[in-house]
Design a protein around this motif. Structure first.
Motif, PDB file in Angstrom:
ATOM      1  N   THR A  53     -15.183 -78.423  14.839  1.00 19.41           N
ATOM      2  CA  THR A  53     -15.549 -79.209  13.652  1.00 19.41           C
ATOM      3  C   THR A  53     -14.425 -80.172  13.284  1.00 19.41           C
ATOM      4  O   THR A  53     -14.673 -81.350  12.995  1.00 19.41           O
ATOM      5  N   ALA A  54     -13.183 -79.682  13.316  1.00 19.81           N
ATOM      6  CA  ALA A  54     -12.024 -80.524  13.009  1.00 19.81           C
ATOM      7  C   ALA A  54     -11.894 -81.668  14.009  1.00 19.81           C
ATOM      8  O   ALA A  54     -11.670 -82.828  13.628  1.00 19.81           O
ATOM      9  N   ILE A  55     -12.055 -81.352  15.303  1.00 19.22           N
ATOM     10  CA  ILE A  55     -11.933 -82.375  16.347  1.00 19.22           C
ATOM     11  C   ILE A  55     -12.973 -83.473  16.156  1.00 19.22           C
ATOM     12  O   ILE A  55     -12.649 -84.671  16.178  1.00 19.22           O
ATOM     13  N   VAL A  56     -14.219 -83.084  15.956  1.00 19.11           N
ATOM     14  CA  VAL A  56     -15.302 -84.065  15.822  1.00 19.11           C
ATOM     15  C   VAL A  56     -15.148 -84.883  14.538  1.00 19.11           C
ATOM     16  O   VAL A  56     -15.305 -86.110  14.553  1.00 19.11           O
ATOM     17  N   MET A  57     -14.823 -84.229  13.433  1.00 16.27           N
ATOM     18  CA  MET A  57     -14.676 -84.937  12.164  1.00 16.27           C
ATOM     19  C   MET A  57     -13.571 -85.987  12.235  1.00 16.27           C
ATOM     20  O   MET A  57     -13.761 -87.145  11.848  1.00 16.27           O
ATOM     21  N   ILE A  58     -12.404 -85.591  12.747  1.00 15.04           N
ATOM     22  CA  ILE A  58     -11.254 -86.510  12.777  1.00 15.04           C
ATOM     23  C   ILE A  58     -11.497 -87.637  13.770  1.00 15.04           C
ATOM     24  O   ILE A  58     -11.168 -88.805  13.490  1.00 15.04           O
ATOM     25  N   THR A  59     -12.100 -87.338  14.930  1.00 13.98           N
ATOM     26  CA  THR A  59     -12.414 -88.385  15.904  1.00 13.98           C
ATOM     27  C   THR A  59     -13.410 -89.378  15.308  1.00 13.98           C
ATOM     28  O   THR A  59     -13.281 -90.598  15.504  1.00 13.98           O
ATOM     29  N   THR A  60     -14.397 -88.872  14.594  1.00 15.99           N
ATOM     30  CA  THR A  60     -15.410 -89.733  13.977  1.00 15.99           C
ATOM     31  C   THR A  60     -14.791 -90.648  12.924  1.00 15.99           C
ATOM     32  O   THR A  60     -15.100 -91.851  12.866  1.00 15.99           O
ATOM     33  N   ILE A  61     -13.902 -90.097  12.111  1.00 17.92           N
ATOM     34  CA  ILE A  61     -13.223 -90.915  11.096  1.00 17.92           C
ATOM     35  C   ILE A  61     -12.390 -91.995  11.766  1.00 17.92           C
ATOM     36  O   ILE A  61     -12.424 -93.169  11.370  1.00 17.92           O
ATOM     37  N   ALA A  62     -11.631 -91.612  12.809  1.00 22.53           N
ATOM     38  CA  ALA A  62     -10.779 -92.579  13.523  1.00 22.53           C
ATOM     39  C   ALA A  62     -11.619 -93.689  14.152  1.00 22.53           C
ATOM     40  O   ALA A  62     -11.260 -94.869  14.078  1.00 22.53           O
ATOM     41  N   LEU A  63     -12.746 -93.339  14.769  1.00 23.88           N
ATOM     42  CA  LEU A  63     -13.624 -94.334  15.383  1.00 23.88           C
ATOM     43  C   LEU A  63     -14.208 -95.276  14.337  1.00 23.88           C
ATOM     44  O   LEU A  63     -14.281 -96.491  14.544  1.00 23.88           O
ATOM     45  N   SER A  64     -14.601 -94.721  13.205  1.00 22.97           N
ATOM     46  CA  SER A  64     -15.289 -95.523  12.178  1.00 22.97           C
ATOM     47  C   SER A  64     -14.364 -96.513  11.485  1.00 22.97           C
ATOM     48  O   SER A  64     -14.813 -97.570  11.040  1.00 22.97           O
ATOM     49  N   ILE A  65     -13.081 -96.200  11.390  1.00 18.08           N
ATOM     50  CA  ILE A  65     -12.151 -97.053  10.639  1.00 18.08           C
ATOM     51  C   ILE A  65     -12.136 -98.470  11.196  1.00 18.08           C
ATOM     52  O   ILE A  65     -12.307 -99.452  10.464  1.00 18.08           O
ATOM     53  N   ASN A  66     -11.930 -98.594  12.504  1.00 20.12           N
ATOM     54  CA  ASN A  66     -11.912 -99.927  13.111  1.00 20.12           C
ATOM     55  C   ASN A  66     -13.315-100.448  13.392  1.00 20.12           C
ATOM     56  O   ASN A  66     -13.570-101.649  13.276  1.00 20.12           O
ATOM     57  N   LYS A 214      -4.280-110.026   2.872  1.00 18.90           N
ATOM     58  CA  LYS A 214      -3.661-110.257   4.179  1.00 18.90           C
ATOM     59  C   LYS A 214      -4.327-109.367   5.226  1.00 18.90           C
ATOM     60  O   LYS A 214      -4.193-108.144   5.193  1.00 18.90           O
ATOM     61  N   GLU A 215      -5.015-110.015   6.155  1.00 16.60           N
ATOM     62  CA  GLU A 215      -5.798-109.289   7.148  1.00 16.60           C
ATOM     63  C   GLU A 215      -4.928-108.588   8.184  1.00 16.60           C
ATOM     64  O   GLU A 215      -5.202-107.441   8.560  1.00 16.60           O
ATOM     65  N   VAL A 216      -3.868-109.259   8.661  1.00 19.13           N
ATOM     66  CA  VAL A 216      -3.061-108.714   9.762  1.00 19.13           C
ATOM     67  C   VAL A 216      -2.364-107.401   9.395  1.00 19.13           C
ATOM     68  O   VAL A 216      -2.498-106.408  10.129  1.00 19.13           O
ATOM     69  N   PRO A 217      -1.638-107.317   8.269  1.00 16.14           N
ATOM     70  CA  PRO A 217      -1.017-106.029   7.909  1.00 16.14           C
ATOM     71  C   PRO A 217      -2.051-104.925   7.723  1.00 16.14           C
ATOM     72  O   PRO A 217      -1.798-103.771   8.095  1.00 16.14           O
ATOM     73  N   ASN A 218      -3.204-105.274   7.160  1.00 17.34           N
ATOM     74  CA  ASN A 218      -4.264-104.287   6.951  1.00 17.34           C
ATOM     75  C   ASN A 218      -4.779-103.763   8.279  1.00 17.34           C
ATOM     76  O   ASN A 218      -4.978-102.561   8.457  1.00 17.34           O
ATOM     77  N   ALA A 219      -4.990-104.674   9.242  1.00 18.59           N
ATOM     78  CA  ALA A 219      -5.475-104.274  10.571  1.00 18.59           C
ATOM     79  C   ALA A 219      -4.449-103.395  11.282  1.00 18.59           C
ATOM     80  O   ALA A 219      -4.810-102.385  11.897  1.00 18.59           O
ATOM     81  N   LEU A 220      -3.178-103.757  11.206  1.00 16.66           N
ATOM     82  CA  LEU A 220      -2.121-102.974  11.862  1.00 16.66           C
ATOM     83  C   LEU A 220      -2.047-101.563  11.289  1.00 16.66           C
ATOM     84  O   LEU A 220      -1.888-100.584  12.034  1.00 16.66           O
ATOM     85  N   LEU A 221      -2.170-101.468   9.973  1.00 14.46           N
ATOM     86  CA  LEU A 221      -2.132-100.147   9.340  1.00 14.46           C
ATOM     87  C   LEU A 221      -3.356 -99.326   9.726  1.00 14.46           C
ATOM     88  O   LEU A 221      -3.266 -98.107   9.921  1.00 14.46           O
ATOM     89  N   CYS A 222      -4.504 -99.987   9.872  1.00 14.37           N
ATOM     90  CA  CYS A 222      -5.715 -99.287  10.332  1.00 14.37           C
ATOM     91  C   CYS A 222      -5.491 -98.694  11.717  1.00 14.37           C
ATOM     92  O   CYS A 222      -5.841 -97.532  11.975  1.00 14.37           O
ATOM     93  N   TYR A 223      -4.915 -99.486  12.612  1.00 17.17           N
ATOM     94  CA  TYR A 223      -4.649 -99.013  13.970  1.00 17.17           C
ATOM     95  C   TYR A 223      -3.657 -97.848  13.953  1.00 17.17           C
ATOM     96  O   TYR A 223      -3.812 -96.878  14.712  1.00 17.17           O
ATOM     97  N   ALA A 224      -2.634 -97.935  13.089  1.00 11.24           N
ATOM     98  CA  ALA A 224      -1.646 -96.860  13.003  1.00 11.24           C
ATOM     99  C   ALA A 224      -2.276 -95.566  12.489  1.00 11.24           C
ATOM    100  O   ALA A 224      -2.006 -94.476  13.012  1.00 11.24           O
TER     101      ALA A 224
END
Length: 344
Positions: A53-66, A214-224
């Motif tokens: 459950t933890a693996i799927v939830m966290i992977t799903t959140i990470a995928l959805s962010i970007n 500012k789009e660039v700092p926001n995108a970089l933080l999303c990736y991080a």
């Protein structure tokens, strides 16, 4: 009248939030009972249920962010694997598999994963190439580094110790990770300036940029953040299997990301009635129940058959989502006819 309307809305939201998990639970439990099986038969199977459950939830959140911002990222799986290999080797070099190895590896996984995510984001920002192309290139780079560091072999000695065994032998630790990650993403994306900017960019990029965001700092933080989350996924996968496969080349790591597609759509549907992140958790519970059912029928259902079933479920759910309006039109008139007074 107003109170009655509010109560009705609340009941609708609660029912809409829990409907899919309840339906999945009932269907799978009936299948298990009819065949004399148990979805969760002991403490070990419950532990595996919580970890998955933890693996799927966290992977799903990470995928959805970007993905919600139009940035499809194939490199998530390679981040999970590479951060795990680096952190395992560093932890083993410092502690030799002694006390505290699991905590140190988890912390390093998050940090290294965030750095790998930042690296991916920096390439995207600097090259200005389509994110899907960048992510494919980054995936190949990370898989190449992974293969070089491990010589294409499984990493086992570094992750098989008493500290890791203690973590992997309990369902409490993954449950704590679920709670912490869920709280973190809700606070960061729903209650901070970064989150407000992220949602503004997601819903209208040009307008948001014109207002000074500012789009660039926001995108970089999303990736991080995505990288850090996938670092946690890498740690949990290591707990689950007690090894790390270092021989993944030619986009083999993408399979980790594909586990999140169906729960992402289910979670998105549930988010109409609740918080999106809660929706992802409930969707992950559905997938974990399905995985536990597969485990109960392991002698009858092969790994390839499991993949086919998951793919069919994804297609069926997408068909349902795409035809919700049509289904409402079909069933609403029937409802009116049933309730219509008899004439004569």
């Amino acid at each position: 009248m107003a109170n009655s309307s509010k109560k009705g809305q609340l009941v609708k939201k609660i029912f809409g939030t829990i409907a899919i998990p309840l339906i999945v639970l009932v269907i799978l439990e009936v299948i298990c009972l009819v065949n004399g099986r148990q979805m969760i038969s002991n403490v070990t199977s419950f532990k595996n249920f919580v970890i998955y459950t933890a693996i799927v939830m966290i992977t799903t959140i990470a995928l959805s962010i970007n993905l919600n911002s139009g940035r499809f990222d194939f490199s998530l799986g390679s981040m999970a694997l590479l951060s795990s290999v680096f952190s395992a080797k560093i932890t083993y070099a410092i502690l030799g598999g002694g006390a505290g190895s699991a905590i140190m590896m988890l912390a390093l996984n998050i940090v290294i994963g965030a750095l790998l995510g930042l690296f991916s984001g920096a390439i995207y920002v600097l090259t200005k190439l389509p994110p899907i192309i960048v992510s494919l290139g980054v995936t190949l780079i990370f898989e190449g580094v992974l293969y070089t560091v491990t010589a294409g072999k499984y990493v086992m000695t570094e992750v098989q110790n008493a500290s890791m065994a203690k973590f992997s032998g309990s369902w409490v630790y993954p449950l704590i990770i679920i709670a912490v990650v869920l709280l973190f993403v809700i606070v960061v994306f729903d209650h901070t300036k970064f989150g407000y900017d992220y949602n503004a960019l997601k819903n209208g990029q040009k307008v948001a940029v014109n207002t000074g965001i500012k789009e660039v700092p926001n995108a970089l933080l999303c990736y991080a953040i995505c990288g850090g989350l996938m670092g946690i996924v890498g740690f949990l996968n290591t707990l689950r299997s007690s090894n790390i496969n270092g021989g993944q080349l030619n986009f083999a790591s993408i399979g980790i990301m594909f586990t999140a597609f169906l729960p992402m759509f289910i979670g998105g549907y549930i988010s109409k009635y609740s918080n999106e992140k809660i929706g992802f958790l409930l969707a992950a519970l559905c997938m974990s129940m399905l995985n536990s059912t597969f485990a109960a029928f392991s002698n009858e259902i092969s790994a390839s058959m499991q993949s086919i079933i998951n793919a069919v479920l994804l297609v069926l759910f997408l068909i349902y989502l795409n035809n919700q309006g049509l289904l409402k039109k079909i069933f609403k008139p029937a409802k009116r006819l049933e309730n219509a007074p008899a004439r004569g």
